[in-house]
Motif scaffolding. Structure first.
Motif, mmCIF file in Angstrom:
data_model
loop_
_atom_site.group_PDB
_atom_site.id
_atom_site.type_symbol
_atom_site.label_atom_id
_atom_site.label_comp_id
_atom_site.label_asym_id
_atom_site.label_seq_id
_atom_site.Cartn_x
_atom_site.Cartn_y
_atom_site.Cartn_z
ATOM 1 N N GLU A 200 6.963 -2.469 8.539
ATOM 2 C CA GLU A 200 7.384 -3.764 9.072
ATOM 3 C C GLU A 200 6.185 -4.516 9.636
ATOM 4 O O GLU A 200 5.382 -3.941 10.369
ATOM 5 C CB GLU A 200 8.419 -3.514 10.169
ATOM 6 C CG GLU A 200 9.000 -4.743 10.808
ATOM 7 C CD GLU A 200 10.060 -4.371 11.832
ATOM 8 O OE1 GLU A 200 11.157 -3.957 11.415
ATOM 9 O OE2 GLU A 200 9.766 -4.454 13.042
ATOM 10 N N ALA B 198 7.596 -9.553 12.402
ATOM 11 C CA ALA B 198 8.907 -9.518 11.740
ATOM 12 C C ALA B 198 9.996 -10.262 12.503
ATOM 13 O O ALA B 198 10.897 -10.846 11.896
ATOM 14 C CB ALA B 198 9.330 -8.068 11.507
ATOM 15 N N TYR C 164 11.122 -12.613 6.107
ATOM 16 C CA TYR C 164 11.075 -11.145 6.116
ATOM 17 C C TYR C 164 12.472 -10.563 6.336
ATOM 18 O O TYR C 164 12.890 -9.640 5.634
ATOM 19 C CB TYR C 164 10.130 -10.638 7.209
ATOM 20 C CG TYR C 164 10.325 -9.174 7.484
ATOM 21 C CD1 TYR C 164 9.802 -8.213 6.627
ATOM 22 C CD2 TYR C 164 11.085 -8.743 8.575
ATOM 23 C CE1 TYR C 164 10.020 -6.852 6.845
ATOM 24 C CE2 TYR C 164 11.305 -7.393 8.805
ATOM 25 C CZ TYR C 164 10.768 -6.451 7.934
ATOM 26 O OH TYR C 164 11.005 -5.117 8.149
ATOM 27 N N LYS D 49 14.558 -8.272 3.767
ATOM 28 C CA LYS D 49 14.946 -6.922 4.192
ATOM 29 C C LYS D 49 16.428 -6.680 3.918
ATOM 30 O O LYS D 49 16.821 -5.592 3.467
ATOM 31 C CB LYS D 49 14.642 -6.709 5.678
ATOM 32 C CG LYS D 49 15.031 -5.318 6.195
ATOM 33 C CD LYS D 49 14.531 -5.066 7.586
ATOM 34 C CE LYS D 49 15.081 -3.754 8.134
ATOM 35 N NZ LYS D 49 14.788 -2.583 7.271
#
Length: 479
Positions: free
Chosen positions: A68, A72, A132, A136
């Motif tokens: 990560e 993030a 992000y 994810k």
């Protein structure tokens, strides 16, 4: 056009007529990911189709994520305090995705499908952290339960900003997300819902309104939620965003399964649908409780997937074009190849993070027009030269492996063409032209006497010229 495949979802079993050979291994790897490296072809031929497919899907679904990034979950103030550029962070994370696609490929190919299904556009939220978090969710749910996937993607900041969910309150309703939830994400256009269903669903989707800072989280806010009864698909209740999606799957499960399986089929198999196969896929989807993995496993293991009528019938996307070239050749990287690839694919029409609109990239033949075709040629030229310039040993070693270290330009050219072109070339004349490209300006007597070989100083340059020629072939644009 009509899909001419004669097989169904019964398991593919190699026969003398349909052997498990290099061509079928390459077909599997090209479609499930971005092509097979030479070592992977050899391993797959020994392992057989069932074991190869199981390994590819298992590794893709269980492989750990990239670490990560520190940013993030930062808001804009945190980016500024750390002196980290927001846009550069987004672009670098996208470039990391391209590196993963070249190294692995199967999960990345599926994540691209979901990126073009649950569409968001970076320019509408302009936050690397939101990008992000969105990616994810796509990655974590790619092989999982589609019902849960819909719930998760609904509340991502990227989606809430792109389709105005954060503005959808009981005081000021906004129907954008409700409309696309039905029209593009689950059911299909004008398929099983009414305008009143959209209005009522938008009321259930209120409440994600707690936004305090640019690039910050969007949280549940009770003040924005509409607590009244809503009637959707003929059912009435105090639905919220989760229970609305429960009702959607309970009342329209058949339509959802047909729509999603149809899109998966068009992405992985053929743009011309086989309705019987899609219906069978949809039945598997419903029977598994809307698990994605069983559908993919059944599809990739099927005789239909390996049917000759489904080979070489899709047009490579820009990302497929460049990534599959680098991956199939196992060419490694050259200086800034990921950065160049990120902007090259954007120039060719596939800007990662920026589909053109909520309907996504049209794909297939839409990738090809007079402007984009010449761009594809130019960027393939660039990538071909990039590998050559990084090391003049790479191409000769690759050609030796494919051709058995032949010194025949005819044998070498055919081996390289057939490796990169799904069905090979139609005429011997086309192979002759490719051979001439490889021969370049070396006097013919060196070929006639057998003096020329792949250890010559000019060999890497000559293979580059051949690869540039292949990159312009119509057949090379196919997958």
């Amino acid at each position: 056009m009509t899909n001419c495949a004669t097989t169904g979802l019964e398991a593919y079993v190699p026969t003398a007529e349909r052997p498990w050979d290099e061509a079928r291994v390459q077909h599997l790897f090209r479609r499930i990911g971005f092509g097979a490296k030479p070592d992977e072809i050899e391993q797959a031929l020994v392992a057989g189709p069932a074991a190869t497919i199981d390994q590819l899907l298992t590794e893709a679904s269980t492989r750990p994520d990239r670490p990560e990034p520190e940013w993030a979950y930062w808001d804009y103030d945190a980016f500024m305090a750390a002196e980290v550029d927001v846009f550069e962070s987004y672009a670098l994370w996208g470039q990391g995705f391209l590196k993963e696609a070249q190294q692995y490929g199967v999960r990345e190919k599926l994540v691209l499908f979901w990126h073009n299904h649950f569409v968001t556009k970076y320019e509408t939220y302009s936050c690397a952290s939101h990008y992000y978090q969105y990616f994810k969710v796509l990655t974590d749910n790619a092989f999982g339960n589609f019902h849960d996937f819909v719930i998760e993607v609904t509340k991502t900041p990227a989606m809430l900003f792109f389709l105005n969910g954060f503005e959808n309150t009981r005081q000021q309703p906004n129907e954008n997300y409700a409309r696309e939830l039905f029209e593009l994400f689950t059911l299909g256009v004008n398929n099983g819902y009414t305008e009143e269903d959209i209005v009522e669903a938008s009321r259930a989707l209120t409440g994600w309104n707690g936004w305090t800072s640019f690039c910050g989280a969007v949280e549940w806010a009770e003040w924005g939620y509409d607590p009244g009864d809503k009637t959707v698909f003929g059912r009435t209740g105090n639905f919220n965003y989760e229970t609305l999606i429960d009702v959607l799957f309970e009342e329209r499960g058949v339509l959802i399964s047909e729509f999603i399986c149809g899109k998966l089929y068009a992405y992985y198999v053929n743009r011309d649908p086989d309705t019987e196969v899609i219906s069978a896929m949809a039945q598997t989807f419903r029977a598994s409780g809307f698990q994605i993995m069983p559908v993919l496993r059944e599809l990739f293991s099927s005789a239909h997937f390996f049917d000759a009528a489904n080979e070489g019938v899709l047009v490579k996307s820009p990302l497929e074009l460049l990534t599959s070239f680098m991956r199939q050749g196992d060419f490694g990287e050259f200086e800034n190849s990921a950065g160049w690839g990120f902007w090259a694919t954007a120039n060719m029409g596939q800007y990662l993070g920026e589909p053109p609109d909520v309907a996504g990239w049209k794909g297939d033949r839409a990738w090809i027009d007079s402007n984009r075709l010449t761009l594809r040629w130019d960027f393939m030229d660039g990538f071909s030269w990039g590998v050559h310039n990084e090391s003049e040993q790479t191409y000769p070693a690759f050609a030796k492996r494919l051709s058995g270290n032949s010194n025949s330009p005819e044998v070498i050219a055919r081996a390289i063409v057939d490796y990169f072109v799904p069905r090979g070339l139609v005429t011997e004349e086309a192979y002759d032209i490719a051979t001439d490209a490889l021969k370049w300006e070396i006097p013919s007597n060196y070929y006639d006497t057998g003096q020329w070989n792949l250890d010559w100083d000019s060999a890497s340059w000559q293979i580059t010229v051949l690869l540039r020629h292949i990159g312009r072939m119509p057949e090379f644009q196919l997958n």
